[in-house]
Design a protein around this motif. Structure first.
Motif, short mmCIF file in Angstrom:
data_model
loop_
_atom_site.label_atom_id
_atom_site.label_comp_id
_atom_site.label_asym_id
_atom_site.label_seq_id
_atom_site.Cartn_x
_atom_site.Cartn_y
_atom_site.Cartn_z
N MET A 110 0.75 -1.04 -0.19
CA MET A 110 0.02 0.15 -0.03
C MET A 110 0.85 1.40 -0.10
O MET A 110 1.82 1.25 0.96
CB MET A 110 -0.70 0.03 1.05
CG MET A 110 -1.79 1.08 1.29
SD MET A 110 -2.96 0.85 2.93
CE MET A 110 -3.44 2.65 2.65
N GLN A 111 1.00 1.72 -1.08
CA GLN A 111 1.98 3.18 -1.18
C GLN A 111 1.68 4.30 -0.03
O GLN A 111 2.38 4.79 0.20
CB GLN A 111 1.84 3.46 -2.65
CG GLN A 111 2.91 4.36 -3.10
CD GLN A 111 4.22 3.64 -2.97
OE1 GLN A 111 4.43 2.54 -3.62
NE2 GLN A 111 5.27 4.39 -2.32
N LEU A 112 0.40 4.53 -0.12
CA LEU A 112 0.09 5.50 1.10
C LEU A 112 0.92 5.28 2.45
O LEU A 112 1.47 6.19 3.16
CB LEU A 112 -1.38 5.80 0.97
CG LEU A 112 -1.87 6.84 2.13
CD1 LEU A 112 -1.37 8.22 1.52
CD2 LEU A 112 -3.31 6.74 2.46
N LEU A 113 0.90 3.97 2.94
CA LEU A 113 1.38 3.71 4.11
C LEU A 113 3.06 3.55 3.75
O LEU A 113 3.85 4.08 4.73
CB LEU A 113 0.98 2.14 4.55
CG LEU A 113 1.82 1.83 5.95
CD1 LEU A 113 1.40 2.73 6.92
CD2 LEU A 113 1.07 0.53 6.29
N LYS A 114 3.40 3.21 2.74
CA LYS A 114 4.97 3.01 2.55
C LYS A 114 5.62 4.62 2.47
O LYS A 114 6.69 4.94 3.17
CB LYS A 114 5.32 2.44 1.25
CG LYS A 114 5.08 0.99 1.29
CD LYS A 114 5.35 0.21 -0.02
CE LYS A 114 5.06 -1.18 -0.36
NZ LYS A 114 5.13 -1.64 -1.51
N ASP A 115 4.71 5.56 1.93
CA ASP A 115 5.13 6.87 1.86
C ASP A 115 5.48 7.53 3.22
O ASP A 115 6.20 8.28 3.66
CB ASP A 115 4.30 7.65 0.87
CG ASP A 115 4.23 7.28 -0.49
OD1 ASP A 115 5.51 6.62 -0.76
OD2 ASP A 115 3.36 7.76 -1.46
N ARG A 116 4.16 7.08 3.97
CA ARG A 116 4.07 7.71 5.25
C ARG A 116 5.44 7.37 6.18
O ARG A 116 6.01 7.76 6.97
CB ARG A 116 2.83 7.28 6.14
CG ARG A 116 2.65 8.14 7.42
CD ARG A 116 2.64 9.55 7.13
NE ARG A 116 2.41 10.26 8.36
CZ ARG A 116 1.11 10.67 9.00
NH1 ARG A 116 0.16 10.24 8.12
NH2 ARG A 116 1.12 11.20 10.33
N ILE A 117 5.82 6.06 5.96
CA ILE A 117 6.80 5.61 7.08
C ILE A 117 8.08 5.97 6.49
O ILE A 117 8.94 6.40 7.39
CB ILE A 117 6.81 3.92 6.67
CG1 ILE A 117 5.49 3.05 7.18
CG2 ILE A 117 8.17 2.99 7.09
CD1 ILE A 117 5.34 1.62 6.54
N ARG A 118 8.31 6.16 5.08
CA ARG A 118 9.43 6.79 4.71
C ARG A 118 9.57 8.48 5.13
O ARG A 118 10.64 8.73 5.56
CB ARG A 118 9.53 6.96 3.08
CG ARG A 118 9.98 5.67 2.51
CD ARG A 118 10.36 5.82 1.03
NE ARG A 118 10.97 4.59 0.69
CZ ARG A 118 10.19 3.69 -0.47
NH1 ARG A 118 9.05 4.12 -0.48
NH2 ARG A 118 10.48 2.54 -0.49
N LYS A 119 8.38 8.95 5.17
CA LYS A 119 8.54 10.53 5.78
C LYS A 119 8.46 10.45 7.31
O LYS A 119 9.31 11.26 7.45
CB LYS A 119 6.94 10.95 5.15
CG LYS A 119 7.04 12.64 5.67
CD LYS A 119 5.51 13.01 5.14
CE LYS A 119 5.23 14.38 5.85
NZ LYS A 119 4.55 14.29 7.08
#
Length: 193
Positions: A1-10
């Protein structure tokens, strides 16, 4: 899930000892809009499955499980880590070892809320060594309910839990699988799914 991955990276922080700190949005302060999208994704990934209960373990899995349960229109049952006066009567109990806390807990669910005829989806925030999921699966088995699958927000793919759960034949869906983390650089690499 890209939205979650992006949030983890951020907002995720890699700490010593393979710890991924996501407490600013997942397991201390909770981003409910993100949880809502995660709940929709769990519903999509378990589409067609008959589910009438979601089971999680206190405390960090409860928020995610509640929002996911809204998508499935089912109740959430959570395994408690301590026997309390308000759990009356017979209970199912087993022990789990927490990777994060480095200790063993007794987890408890009242027999009133889990039993034959229930079709159960497990939901939790993290999967590392798999002990929490194994404990929850054991409670489902003890109760005579059917384990439909397990939904995890973040799986640490470099630890043994995911492989162990999949080897047991459990339908496991992780929204983000961390392949590696570097505490010095803060870099987080995700497995392609």
């Amino acid at each position: 899930m890209q939205l979650l991955k992006d949030r983890i990276r951020k907002d995720g922080k890699v700490k010593e000892g393979n710890v991924l700190k996501v407490d600013s949005f997942l397991n201390h302060q909770m981003d409910i809009a993100l949880f809502r999208e995660m709940g929709k994704e769990f519903k999509r990934r378990f589409a067609g499955e008959e589910i009438n209960k979601i089971l999680t373990i206190e405390a960090s899995g409860i928020g995610i499980a509640c929002v996911a349960a809204e998508q499935f229109d089912v109740p959430v049952v959570f395994a408690k880590k301590t026997q309390t006066k308000n759990i009356a009567g017979d209970v199912y109990t087993t022990q789990v070892e927490s990777f994060t806390h480095g200790r063993v807990y007794d987890i408890i669910v009242s027999r009133e809320f889990l039993g034959k005829g229930d079709k159960v989806l497990l939901i939790d925030d993290f999967l590392a060594n798999g002990k929490a999921l194994e404990g929850l699966a054991a409670l489902v088995e003890m109760s005579g309910a059917e384990l439909v699958g397990a939904g995890i927000a973040i799986e640490k793919g470099f630890q043994v839990g995911g492989d162990a759960i999949r080897a047991r034949g459990i339908h496991l869906e992780s929204l983000a699988i961390v392949e590696s983390m570097d505490e010095k650089t803060g870099e987080i690499v995700f497995r392609e799914q």
